[in-house]
Design an enzyme around this catalytic site. Structure first.
Site, PDB file in Angstrom:
ATOM      1  CB  CYS A 137      -1.464   4.376  -2.418  1.00  0.00           C
ATOM      2  SG  CYS A 137      -2.274   4.123  -0.693  1.00  0.00           S
ATOM      3  CD  GLU A 179      -7.490  -0.323  -0.463  1.00  0.00           C
ATOM      4  OE1 GLU A 179      -7.206   0.349   0.568  1.00  0.00           O
ATOM      5  OE2 GLU A 179      -7.221   0.134  -1.526  1.00  0.00           O
ATOM      6  CG  HIS A 195      -3.971   1.324   3.515  1.00  0.00           C
ATOM      7  ND1 HIS A 195      -2.814   2.315   3.517  1.00  0.00           N
ATOM      8  CD2 HIS A 195      -4.479   1.108   2.078  1.00  0.00           C
ATOM      9  CE1 HIS A 195      -2.799   2.607   2.490  1.00  0.00           C
ATOM     10  NE2 HIS A 195      -3.519   1.891   1.518  1.00  0.00           N
TER      11      HIS A 195
HETATM   12 NI    NI Z   1      -3.708   2.451  -0.472  1.00  0.00          NI
END
Ligand code: NI
Length: 202
Positions: free
Chosen positions: A98, A141, A144
């Site tokens: 990440c 994603e 997040h």
């Molecule tokens: Ni990430």
């Protein structure tokens, strides 16, 4: 367009739930998507979520290179207000990294097959089915947007490692294997096919 700064683990914005986008088809949203795309390319990344650039909105950009997904690429996609539902109950493990957790990678279980929906910059709705690496990137994603970083999804923290070390071990293993054996070991396989948010390991 602009290259944006990346929030690293520990920043409060990475732990918060991002807000739904309600205004579409405007310069502000288009500018955010352009800047996120440019920042992702600048970092050599393949996925980036708005909270990673200090913007608390449910917006993600990603792309899937064909060499990482059994020859099937997915063109750069900007997803707004995405939503995921698993198809079946098969879970697979793969190595993830990440941009907000630089230098590290770890093995994360994810749904192997998903259905996901999202809106584009004009608010138009889309639905896609994804498997394997594509499904993994979308799940990483979208996490997040809910304040979740991949280490929080790991079932075995002992697999957390520096990408540089993983690469070195894989190189050493390749050197010691007889010609033609290839990277058949589990370690070699994951280090080659799994790492995400970067096209190459650090
Ligand atoms: Ni990430």
């Amino acid at each position: 367009m602009a290259i944006l700064g990346i929030a690293r683990m520990g920043r409060p914005i990475l732990k918060q739930r991002a807000e739904e986008v309600i205004d579409f088809n405007n310069e502000r949203l288009d500018g955010l998507i352009e800047s996120m795309t440019e920042t992702m390319a600048n970092e050599g990344g393949i996925g980036l979520a708005a909270p990673q650039v200090f913007v608390p909105l449910r917006t993600v950009v990603f792309l899937i290179p064909e060499e990482r997904n059994n020859g099937q690429s997915v063109a750069i996609t900007a997803m707004i207000n995405p939503s995921i539902s698993p198809i079946g109950d098969e879970v697979s493990e793969g190595l993830e990294s990440c941009l907000s957790v630089p230098g590290l990678a770890g093995i994360v279980p994810r749904w192997n097959k998903i259905r996901y929906t999202y809106q584009d910059h004009k608010g138009k709705e889309y639905e896609r089915i994804a498997e394997g690496f594509h499904a993994r990137v979308v799940q990483h994603e979208c996490d997040h947007l809910d304040g979740i970083l991949y280490p929080m999804r790991m079932s075995d923290l002992s697999t957390l490692a520096f990408t540089e070390v993983i690469q070195r071990l894989a190189d050493e293993q390749a050197e010691h294997e007889p010609e033609g054996a290839g990277m058949v070991g589990q370690e070699g396989q994951t280090s080659n096919s799994g790492v995400i948010e970067r096209t190459q390991s650090d």
